[in-house]
Enzyme design. Structure first.
Site, short mmCIF file in Angstrom:
data_model
loop_
_atom_site.label_atom_id
_atom_site.label_comp_id
_atom_site.label_asym_id
_atom_site.label_seq_id
_atom_site.Cartn_x
_atom_site.Cartn_y
_atom_site.Cartn_z
N CYS A 27 0.58 1.15 9.07
CA CYS A 27 0.80 0.16 8.17
C CYS A 27 1.96 -0.53 8.38
O CYS A 27 3.08 -0.16 8.96
CB CYS A 27 0.87 1.05 6.76
SG CYS A 27 2.80 1.48 6.28
N GLU A 28 2.02 -1.79 7.99
CA GLU A 28 3.00 -2.72 8.48
C GLU A 28 4.13 -2.70 7.61
O GLU A 28 5.17 -3.39 8.10
CB GLU A 28 2.45 -4.15 8.60
CG GLU A 28 2.03 -4.80 7.26
CD GLU A 28 1.79 -6.08 7.38
OE1 GLU A 28 1.03 -6.64 8.31
OE2 GLU A 28 1.92 -6.87 6.55
N HIS A 29 4.17 -1.80 6.46
CA HIS A 29 5.32 -2.03 5.55
C HIS A 29 6.41 -0.75 6.18
O HIS A 29 7.47 -0.92 6.11
CB HIS A 29 4.82 -1.62 4.36
CG HIS A 29 3.82 -2.68 3.97
ND1 HIS A 29 2.83 -2.62 3.20
CD2 HIS A 29 4.24 -4.01 3.80
CE1 HIS A 29 2.40 -3.75 2.94
NE2 HIS A 29 3.14 -4.43 3.27
N HIS A 30 5.65 0.52 6.67
CA HIS A 30 6.47 1.47 7.03
C HIS A 30 6.26 2.11 8.41
O HIS A 30 6.85 2.91 8.79
CB HIS A 30 6.03 2.83 6.13
CG HIS A 30 6.15 2.50 4.68
ND1 HIS A 30 5.10 2.08 3.90
CD2 HIS A 30 7.35 2.57 3.90
CE1 HIS A 30 5.75 1.80 2.52
NE2 HIS A 30 6.85 2.18 2.58
N GLN A 48 -4.48 -2.36 5.11
CA GLN A 48 -5.90 -2.01 5.11
C GLN A 48 -6.74 -3.34 4.71
O GLN A 48 -7.88 -3.60 5.29
CB GLN A 48 -6.30 -0.96 4.20
CG GLN A 48 -7.73 -0.51 4.30
CD GLN A 48 -7.94 0.71 3.19
OE1 GLN A 48 -6.85 1.62 3.27
NE2 GLN A 48 -9.11 0.77 2.78
N HIS A 55 -3.56 6.90 3.50
CA HIS A 55 -2.19 6.40 4.06
C HIS A 55 -1.05 7.38 4.07
O HIS A 55 -0.80 7.89 3.06
CB HIS A 55 -1.79 5.07 3.18
CG HIS A 55 -2.73 4.09 3.25
ND1 HIS A 55 -2.55 2.65 3.80
CD2 HIS A 55 -3.93 3.75 2.82
CE1 HIS A 55 -3.23 1.91 3.67
NE2 HIS A 55 -4.51 2.40 3.03
N CYS A 104 1.90 6.86 4.63
CA CYS A 104 3.02 6.49 3.83
C CYS A 104 3.10 6.60 2.21
O CYS A 104 4.13 6.64 1.68
CB CYS A 104 3.37 4.98 4.13
SG CYS A 104 2.07 3.83 3.33
ZN LIG Z 1 3.24 1.99 4.16
#
Ligand SMILES: [Zn+2]
Length: 230
Positions: free
Chosen positions: A118-121, A159, A187, A189
């Site tokens: 995931c690009e956030h975490h 996603q 996920h 995260c």
């Molecule tokens: Zn994430």
């Protein structure tokens, strides 16, 4: 999916409202290799040093024996997890067969397992992709859909974008009568940090062409994916 996007196909009738689609996608941005050969990137030693910094940040003794090789291993793992940046989605779908032998139904490949980050975490999310398309004249080898999924999955993703990119790539290159993509994923995260809920699945879907326009085809796709599965 909440964003809105322009159509990747030229609008046939000018008086028609521009089509909106559920993600911001310009094929030029994702159909090619993501990293140019001449792109300036930090040296491997710098990447390893950055891992060492993170180790020190969490309070570790970076000189203890068990951690000496860790920066090297982490960077090697990155090379593997993010190899999709150096691979070309368009190339994978390039080798097509022109002969559909009168076949006029959709082709469905179900349960394509993938792991992405995931690009956030920068934490993994993983699950299965189900992909269908209705060929007009160009057909690809079935393994190519799995390979396409892997290329996009081995980049930082959401996603929603993974789903939309797979559909748009097939749409753009094979020009089929329609594409359907359903992705179900867990996920980490969300399961090992944050709300820490295990086992929650996230579903995203994307329909183009006949799948978008014909609810009966959507339903048939979904029942083939779900019905035989569990
Ligand atoms: Zn994430």
């Amino acid at each position: 999916m909440d964003a809105t996007i322009k159509s990747i196909r030229p609008n046939k009738s000018a008086d028609k409202q521009p089509e909106t689609r559920p993600a911001e996608l310009d094929p030029a941005e994702f159909l090619a290799v993501a990293v140019r050969a001449d792109q300036l990137r930090p040296a491997r030693a710098e990447a390893e040093q950055a891992v060492k910094t993170l180790l020190a940040y969490i309070g570790e003794n970076t000189e203890r024996e068990g951690l000496l090789d860790t920066p090297r291993r982490v960077v090697e793992a990155f090379d593997e997890l993010y190899q999709g940046y150096h691979q070309c989605p368009a190339e994978v779908l390039d080798r097509t067969f022109g002969e559909t032998a009168g076949y006029d139904d959709f082709v469905l490949v179900r349960d394509i397992e993938f792991t992405s980050q995931c690009e956030h975490h920068m934490m993994p999310f993983y699950g299965k992709a189900h992909i269908a398309y209705t060929p007009v004249e160009r057909v690809v080898g079935l393994s190519k859909l799995a390979r396409l999924t892997d290329i996009f999955a081995r980049r930082l993703q959401t996603q929603e974008h993974l789903t939309a990119q797979i559909a748009a790539a097939i749409d753009e290159i094979l020009k089929p009568r329609g594409v359907a993509v359903l992705i179900e994923a867990e996920h980490t995260c969300m399961s090992v940090r944050g709300v820490a809920k295990h086992g929650a699945s996230t579903f995203t879907s994307r329909f183009t062409g006949m799948f978008r326009d014909n609810p009966a085809e959507q339903a048939r796709f979904l029942s083939l994916v779900r019905g035989l599965q569990r």
